[in-house]
Design a protein around this motif. Structure first.
Motif, mmCIF file in Angstrom:
data_model
loop_
_atom_site.group_PDB
_atom_site.id
_atom_site.type_symbol
_atom_site.label_atom_id
_atom_site.label_comp_id
_atom_site.label_asym_id
_atom_site.label_seq_id
_atom_site.Cartn_x
_atom_site.Cartn_y
_atom_site.Cartn_z
ATOM 1 N N ALA A 475 0.834 -1.211 0.000
ATOM 2 C CA ALA A 475 0.000 0.000 0.000
ATOM 3 C C ALA A 475 0.862 1.251 0.000
ATOM 4 C CB ALA A 475 -0.925 -0.006 1.215
ATOM 5 N N SER A 476 2.025 1.195 0.631
ATOM 6 C CA SER A 476 2.870 2.383 0.747
ATOM 7 C C SER A 476 3.430 2.835 -0.591
ATOM 8 C CB SER A 476 4.021 2.116 1.721
ATOM 9 O OG SER A 476 4.921 1.156 1.183
ATOM 10 N N THR A 477 3.414 1.959 -1.594
ATOM 11 C CA THR A 477 3.876 2.370 -2.926
ATOM 12 C C THR A 477 2.817 3.187 -3.655
ATOM 13 O OG1 THR A 477 3.050 0.372 -4.038
ATOM 14 C CG2 THR A 477 5.266 0.268 -3.068
ATOM 15 N N GLN A 478 1.587 3.249 -3.113
ATOM 16 C CA GLN A 478 0.489 3.954 -3.770
ATOM 17 C C GLN A 478 -0.089 5.092 -2.930
ATOM 18 O OE1 GLN A 478 -2.288 1.016 -5.796
ATOM 19 N NE2 GLN A 478 -1.119 -0.391 -4.504
ATOM 20 N N LEU A 479 0.381 5.214 -1.689
ATOM 21 C CA LEU A 479 -0.156 6.221 -0.780
ATOM 22 C C LEU A 479 0.958 7.141 -0.286
ATOM 23 C CD1 LEU A 479 -2.425 3.941 1.458
ATOM 24 C CD2 LEU A 479 -3.255 5.706 -0.103
ATOM 25 N N ALA A 480 0.575 8.385 -0.018
ATOM 26 C CA ALA A 480 1.513 9.280 0.654
ATOM 27 C C ALA A 480 1.876 8.686 2.013
ATOM 28 C CB ALA A 480 0.880 10.654 0.826
ATOM 29 N N ARG A 481 3.102 8.996 2.482
ATOM 30 C CA ARG A 481 3.578 8.358 3.706
ATOM 31 C C ARG A 481 2.627 8.561 4.872
ATOM 32 N NH1 ARG A 481 9.522 9.859 5.657
ATOM 33 N NH2 ARG A 481 9.965 8.837 3.654
ATOM 34 N N PHE A 482 2.075 9.787 4.996
ATOM 35 C CA PHE A 482 1.231 10.048 6.162
ATOM 36 C C PHE A 482 -0.099 9.289 6.121
ATOM 37 C CE2 PHE A 482 0.097 13.382 3.122
ATOM 38 C CZ PHE A 482 -1.288 13.376 3.155
ATOM 39 N N LYS A 483 -0.466 8.739 4.947
ATOM 40 C CA LYS A 483 -1.715 7.990 4.826
ATOM 41 C C LYS A 483 -1.545 6.492 5.091
ATOM 42 C CE LYS A 483 -3.535 11.144 1.290
ATOM 43 N NZ LYS A 483 -4.067 11.253 -0.094
ATOM 44 N N VAL A 484 -0.335 6.016 5.153
ATOM 45 C CA VAL A 484 -0.067 4.578 5.296
ATOM 46 C C VAL A 484 -0.438 4.126 6.704
ATOM 47 C CG1 VAL A 484 1.714 2.802 5.267
ATOM 48 C CG2 VAL A 484 1.753 4.642 3.569
ATOM 49 N N PRO A 485 -1.237 3.056 6.855
ATOM 50 C CA PRO A 485 -1.628 2.601 8.199
ATOM 51 C C PRO A 485 -0.416 2.264 9.075
ATOM 52 C CG PRO A 485 -2.984 1.532 6.530
ATOM 53 C CD PRO A 485 -1.887 2.267 5.799
ATOM 54 N N ARG A 486 -0.466 2.754 10.281
ATOM 55 C CA ARG A 486 0.551 2.372 11.262
ATOM 56 C C ARG A 486 0.153 1.091 11.973
ATOM 57 N NH1 ARG A 486 2.541 5.820 16.628
ATOM 58 N NH2 ARG A 486 3.295 3.992 17.781
ATOM 59 N N TYR A 487 -1.150 0.951 12.225
ATOM 60 C CA TYR A 487 -1.636 -0.222 12.961
ATOM 61 C C TYR A 487 -2.471 -1.113 12.042
ATOM 62 C CZ TYR A 487 -0.530 2.707 17.025
ATOM 63 O OH TYR A 487 0.097 3.515 17.950
ATOM 64 N N VAL A 488 -2.353 -2.412 12.242
ATOM 65 C CA VAL A 488 -3.162 -3.380 11.504
ATOM 66 C C VAL A 488 -3.720 -4.401 12.482
ATOM 67 C CG1 VAL A 488 -3.151 -5.253 9.815
ATOM 68 C CG2 VAL A 488 -1.915 -3.136 9.319
ATOM 69 N N GLU A 489 -5.023 -4.643 12.386
ATOM 70 C CA GLU A 489 -5.671 -5.713 13.146
ATOM 71 C C GLU A 489 -6.476 -6.561 12.174
ATOM 72 O OE1 GLU A 489 -9.064 -6.409 16.609
ATOM 73 O OE2 GLU A 489 -7.891 -4.547 16.626
ATOM 74 N N PHE A 490 -6.259 -7.862 12.201
ATOM 75 C CA PHE A 490 -6.990 -8.767 11.324
ATOM 76 C C PHE A 490 -8.295 -9.191 11.995
ATOM 77 C CE2 PHE A 490 -2.508 -9.685 9.959
ATOM 78 C CZ PHE A 490 -2.621 -9.066 8.719
ATOM 79 N N VAL A 491 -9.363 -9.247 11.201
ATOM 80 C CA VAL A 491 -10.677 -9.639 11.710
ATOM 81 C C VAL A 491 -11.263 -10.712 10.803
ATOM 82 C CG1 VAL A 491 -11.144 -7.412 12.792
ATOM 83 C CG2 VAL A 491 -11.832 -7.791 10.422
ATOM 84 N N ALA A 492 -12.118 -11.543 11.372
ATOM 85 C CA ALA A 492 -12.759 -12.605 10.576
ATOM 86 C C ALA A 492 -13.870 -12.058 9.700
ATOM 87 C CB ALA A 492 -13.298 -13.698 11.506
ATOM 88 N N ASP A 493 -14.527 -10.988 10.169
ATOM 89 C CA ASP A 493 -15.622 -10.387 9.411
ATOM 90 C C ASP A 493 -15.854 -8.979 9.928
ATOM 91 O OD1 ASP A 493 -16.897 -10.649 11.858
ATOM 92 O OD2 ASP A 493 -18.059 -12.400 11.252
ATOM 93 N N PHE A 494 -16.826 -8.295 9.325
ATOM 94 C CA PHE A 494 -17.155 -6.933 9.737
ATOM 95 C C PHE A 494 -18.631 -6.823 10.074
ATOM 96 C CE2 PHE A 494 -13.420 -5.982 7.026
ATOM 97 C CZ PHE A 494 -12.680 -5.227 7.932
#
Length: 530
Positions: A475-494
């Motif tokens: 994702a960082s190759t397509q987004l400005a640095r300040f837009k790149v997620p710092r945190y990631v949490e995986f979920v089974a569904d929404f």
């Protein structure tokens, strides 16, 4: 589609429907083609004549036995069974107002809707009757709500349509919104709203009596209801699936010979991420309308199934506002142009139109349009101002079309930068490892907020730090640095709203109550927290 075709389509879109009520449309179709198929469910099909007869019988029962009068609210709590549209149309024949209730609601949800709507009657089935009885028995102010078990309605006496005056201005629905910002609000929708929505979508999709329409959303949602209005408009059958299944959807399209369907939310991505099948292009689809087609997948969706996918934009409050009919919009992210019965503007916080290419709030006026929110004058005044509905969507003009940027209330404010969650989500969902993503802001002492991504992974992908790092790196190759997620949490569904948007307040509440593993991907502090 060439310019001449577009002009001809616009002319048809601009004409008011000749019959302004659903009840009038049903009567006309039953008189013209009583034996033509109208509704098809897993357990059978029903003609226009049969539905006209059954709705008249039920309408008279509601009036004579249950005391329903014009303007009374009647709730429907049923899954996708034929009794749902029959109840909806019968309630209209009685001059009453339908209150669709999500069949997955639990006690608090049902109690709120019954109390807020003031429903006098609820139609339900044996599966949901215990919950309805529990709510009635536990709340004195709801004890008088009459319960009608639809399983007892098979042998109602023959009857003609009741002598009740129903016009285009007659209130037809209290349609509850998803409640993403507090308790749900009920949009007041008239008979004219539904007939115009069906008329506009029929003209936009160039549909006629030889088409077969298919829907898989719960009937308590908007989409099967406007699909019903659409089929009443064109005199074609509506195929109703029990539920949406990504693995079985295209097989159902082939089995039923569907020529048109509408999908939204995560459905296109879930469909595309199914394993390719040699039979993918073996279908009769002429058109798929969709809200929020994934930009990166748009052309691929068309190639895979061999049919045009076109964007349509609207909301419960406004029905339909924009539609894309041009091949040139494929893969562009553009939403198309306003339908001829609508005007749209893009304005700043002061209500001043912004220049082309600049972002602002999308506002819309015209018909169809809700009357307002039931029992919510302040909320109505907040969104309906001087005849313009303020959608809360941030958009910008792109030539003669429009493009969505995000939501006014769905922004991450990191330092001095405003980040549209929708932009980051679109990039994440281009990743083959990602089924769906939701981006939110989380508190940060230095920046005020940091970007966090909740990600649902494709089948077989490991939910570990390495996967999180790889997704964010891509994702960082397509987004400005300040837009790149710092945190990631995986979920089974929404958790999702009735319009298949991710319900972010519910997601945040769930994460706070049952936190999962969150990967902190800031290079200087590589840690995990729960």
């Amino acid at each position: 589609m060439n310019a001449g075709d577009l002009l001809d389509r616009d002319a048809r879109l601009a004409v008011a429907p000749p019959i302004p009520t659903l009840t009038g449309l049903l009567a006309a179709r039953a008189a013209e083609h009583p034996d033509r198929e109208f509704l098809r469910f897993d357990d059978g099909s029903w003609t226009f004549g049969e539905v006209e007869d059954r709705t008249s019988r039920l309408a008279n029962r509601l009036i004579d036995v249950d005391g329903v009068a014009p303007g009374d609210r009647v709730a429907i709590m049923l899954p996708n069974v034929v009794q749902w549209p029959i109840a909806w149309l019968a309630i209209g024949k009685a001059g009453a107002v339908s209150v669709p209730v999500n069949s997955s609601y639990q006690r608090a949800d049902l109690e709120f809707v019954l109390r807020d709507s003031g429903a006098r009657v609820i139609l339900t089935d044996a599966e949901h009757r215990p919950l309805v009885d529990e709510v009635r028995d536990s709340a004195d102010d709801l004890s008088g709500v009459r319960v009608v078990d639809v399983d007892t309605l098979e042998h109602l006496p023959a009857a003609t349509a009741p002598s009740v005056t129903v016009t285009g201005d007659t209130l037809a629905n209290l349609q509850y919104t998803s409640g993403t910002t507090g308790f749900p609000k009920a949009c007041m929708l008239t008979q004219d709203y539904w007939t115009r929505l069906g008329w506009v979508c029929a003209a936009a999709a160039d549909l006629g009596p030889d088409d077969v329409v298919l829907t898989s959303q719960p009937f308590s949602y908007m989409d099967p209801q406007w699909n019903t209005a659409l089929c009443l408009t064109i005199g074609a059958p509506l195929v109703v699936l029990r539920r949406f299944s990504a693995s079985g959807f295209m097989a159902d399209v082939r089995r039923h010979g569907a020529t048109f369907c509408y999908v939204l939310g995560s459905m296109p991505t879930l469909l595309f991420k199914q394993p390719p099948d040699p039979a993918d292009r073996d279908n009769r689809l002429r058109l798929v309308l969709c809200s929020a087609i994934p930009v990166a997948l748009h052309a691929e969706l068309e190639r895979r199934w061999g049919t045009p996918w076109r964007e349509i934009f609207g909301m419960t409050e406004s029905g339909v506002d924009l539609v894309s009919l041009s091949d040139s919009d494929v893969g562009s992210g553009r939403l198309g142009r306003p339908v001829p019965t609508k005007n749209v503007r893009i304005v700043d916080a002061d209500g001043t139109d912004v220049a082309d290419g600049r972002s602002g709030e999308l506002i819309t006026s015209g018909r169809p349009m809700m009357l307002g929110y039931w029992n919510r004058p302040d909320a109505t005044a907040d969104v309906l101002r001087d005849g313009w509905l303020h959608t809360g969507d941030v958009a910008q003009r792109d030539g003669d079309s429009l493009r969505l940027v995000g939501r006014l209330k769905d922004m991450v404010r990191r330092g001095g930068e405003n980040i549209a969650s929708a932009e980051v989500e679109r990039i994440l969902e281009r990743d083959d490892a990602v089924v769906a993503g939701a981006v939110v802001g989380v508190d940060d002492e230095l920046f005020g907020e940091e970007v966090k991504a909740f990600i649902q992974l494709a089948s077989g992908v490991d939910a570990d730090r390495g996967t999180a790092e790889a997704i964010v790196a891509r994702a960082s190759t397509q987004l400005a640095r300040f837009k790149v997620p710092r945190y990631v949490e995986f979920v089974a569904d929404f958790p999702r709203t009735p319009s298949e948007r991710i319900a972010k307040p519910a997601l945040k509440a769930r994460a706070a109550e049952r936190p999962g593993v969150t990967y902190d991907l800031r290079p200087s502090r590589r840690s995990e927290r729960t």
